[in-house]
Design a protein around this motif. Structure first.
Motif, PDB file in Angstrom:
ATOM      1  N   GLY A 403      54.777 -28.367 -28.369  1.00  0.00           N
ATOM      2  CA  GLY A 403      53.644 -29.286 -28.424  1.00  0.00           C
ATOM      3  C   GLY A 403      52.318 -28.568 -28.541  1.00  0.00           C
ATOM      4  N   THR A 406      51.891 -27.237 -32.138  1.00  0.00           N
ATOM      5  CA  THR A 406      51.709 -28.342 -33.085  1.00  0.00           C
ATOM      6  C   THR A 406      50.325 -28.962 -32.958  1.00  0.00           C
ATOM      7  OG1 THR A 406      54.083 -28.825 -32.988  1.00  0.00           O
ATOM      8  CG2 THR A 406      52.644 -30.550 -33.849  1.00  0.00           C
ATOM      9  N   VAL A 407      49.886 -29.197 -31.737  1.00  0.00           N
ATOM     10  CA  VAL A 407      48.570 -29.808 -31.515  1.00  0.00           C
ATOM     11  C   VAL A 407      47.459 -28.897 -32.026  1.00  0.00           C
ATOM     12  CG1 VAL A 407      46.923 -30.515 -29.746  1.00  0.00           C
ATOM     13  CG2 VAL A 407      49.301 -31.269 -29.604  1.00  0.00           C
ATOM     14  N   TRP A 408      47.551 -27.593 -31.732  1.00  0.00           N
ATOM     15  CA  TRP A 408      46.522 -26.655 -32.189  1.00  0.00           C
ATOM     16  C   TRP A 408      46.492 -26.594 -33.714  1.00  0.00           C
ATOM     17  CZ3 TRP A 408      45.933 -20.971 -29.998  1.00  0.00           C
ATOM     18  CH2 TRP A 408      44.695 -20.459 -30.385  1.00  0.00           C
ATOM     19  N   TRP A 411      44.934 -29.762 -35.061  1.00  0.00           N
ATOM     20  CA  TRP A 411      43.496 -29.748 -34.777  1.00  0.00           C
ATOM     21  C   TRP A 411      42.757 -28.871 -35.785  1.00  0.00           C
ATOM     22  CZ3 TRP A 411      40.288 -25.630 -33.242  1.00  0.00           C
ATOM     23  CH2 TRP A 411      38.986 -26.007 -32.869  1.00  0.00           C
TER      24      TRP A 411
END
Length: 422
Positions: A403, A406-408, A411
């Motif tokens: 997670g 993936t989030v970084w 973003w």
């Protein structure tokens, strides 16, 4: 006497020589990786079982992967510095010799029933892992950005032959060990000793040309004597380098956490050594078998799409471990290997893309250091987590790492910090 920078300028201005040097280097790296890979399965898989046997507690099983990855972390920067100062032949050969010595100590530790000695042996074995990781960067010393992913992935792929064969040497190793009166679970380590010695010979004899692991871009005379920043300084200064190194480290940590506990999970549920070996072999096949495809795709489609694909496969693996910890172990491990491959190949190419040639060597060393420290931490935590909440809970916990990457990544895409094809 030529300096690394002078050699780089000479090679860059002579395209036929550069291509021939690259072809020869890739061939030597492939041969060394095949030999070195024979010990990978034993040190990471049998190591966890040997840790339980010598220590007498399942809770210590994760220390095998922890010590191995700590060793790889400890040797990452010294080997990178040796590559810059003395050339790849010296650094890779020295790392292979150290790994073979570690395998010999692991055998002796079992004979003496000494858990501290086993941990020392596993740390030294980690030098072989550091060599394997450095070899993928060595493959890019003479590469262009358009071929960096391909060249890197070919060397990563070559590990498949030895690494897949390694776990299947468990039972032959036990038979061989019985002939030599070696302790239980140490016969395969004898194969590791021989394989690492041969790998050292191949690297030292074959890598005759000192690759340009540092130096200025062609024609930039003003940069020849400029000392590059340290890897950590580069991380603080360049956000793209920080992102790439973190993505590689967390992807590796995800793989180590689940894979290192799978032999223990299977063994505790009655699986034979042959079943354990086959499962790990399929996992390792996933790690390395399709790496050329991921390298080609990262050159053609971009690093980020391949990295996100890798994260999706890692997540799928963890979901299977969570929902079906007894019936879907093999599919889960195959997906885990494929996700690791896509993430590490694309992420390692991003590490090289994010900095200049002069900064590449120091950054690669720090990348391998942090990658292995993350793996060591995840391996250390995996044992207690397995004992507390089981294999299913371990799969759930590892989802946090996927997670984070993936989030970084999303973003960076949404804020325009990373183009999709970069």
């Amino acid at each position: 006497m030529e300096t690394p920078a002078t050699q780089q300028l000479a090679v860059e201005t002579d395209t036929p020589d550069r291509h021939e040097s690259q072809r020869r280097t890739i061939g030597v790296l492939i041969a060394g990786q095949i030999l070195g890979g024979l010990g990978m399965g034993a040190s990471l898989s049998l190591g966890s079982l040997l840790a339980v046997q010598v220590s007498g507690s399942t809770a210590w099983s994760g220390m095998a992967a922890t010590m191995n990855t700590l060793g790889a972390a400890a040797f990452a920067i010294p080997l990178a510095r040796a590559a810059v100062k003395r050339g790849r032949r010296v650094s890779l050969a020295a790392g292979s010799l150290t790994s073979g010595f570690g395998a010999a100590i692991a055998i002796a530790s079992a004979a003496l029933s000494s858990f501290p000695a086993l941990l020392i042996g596993l740390i030294l074995l980690g030098a072989g892992t550091a060599v394997s990781f450095q070899a993928r960067f060595a493959a890019t010393d003479l590469s262009t950005p358009k071929t960096r992913g391909r060249d890197l992935s070919i060397v990563v792929w070559s590990t498949t032959i030895g690494a897949v064969s390694g776990p299947n040497l468990f039972e032959p190793g036990e038979a061989f060990g019985a002939l030599l009166h070696l302790p239980t679970l140490t016969g395969a380590f004898a194969f590791t000793v021989a394989a690492q010695l041969l790998a050292a010979l191949v690297f030292y004899a074959g890598l005759r040309v000192k690759p340009p692991v540092e130096g200025p871009p062609p024609g930039d005379d003003s940069g020849i004597t400029t000392k590059p920043d340290s890897g950590f300084s580069i991380l603080r200064r360049i956000p793209a380098a920080r992102y790439a190194v973190t993505a590689v480290a967390l992807s590796h940590g995800t793989m180590v956490a689940l894979m290192s506990m799978t032999p223990v999970h299977l063994h505790d549920n009655g699986a034979s050594l042959a079943v354990v070996g086959m499962t790990i072999s399929l996992h390792i096949a996933g790690m390395f078998g399709l790496s050329p495809l991921f390298g080609w795709l990262s050159d053609r489609l971009g690093r980020i799409p391949v990295l996100l694909t890798g994260q999706a496969m890692l997540l799928s693996s963890l979901v299977l471990a969570w929902l079906a910890p007894h019936t879907m172990v093999t599919p889960s491990l195959i997906l885990l290997g494929l996700g690791w491959s896509a993430s590490i190949v694309s992420g390692s190419a991003l590490v090289g893309d994010s900095v200049s040639a002069a900064e590449r060597g120091p950054l690669q060393g720090v990348s391998d250091l942090l990658m292995n420290l993350t793996g060591a931490t995840c391996g250390a935590l995996a044992g207690p987590v397995l004992a507390a909440v089981g294999y299913s809970g371990l799969g759930t916990g590892a989802m946090a790492l996927v997670g984070a990457v993936t989030v970084w990544t999303l973003w960076r895409l949404l804020t325009g910090r990373q183009a999709p094809a970069a």
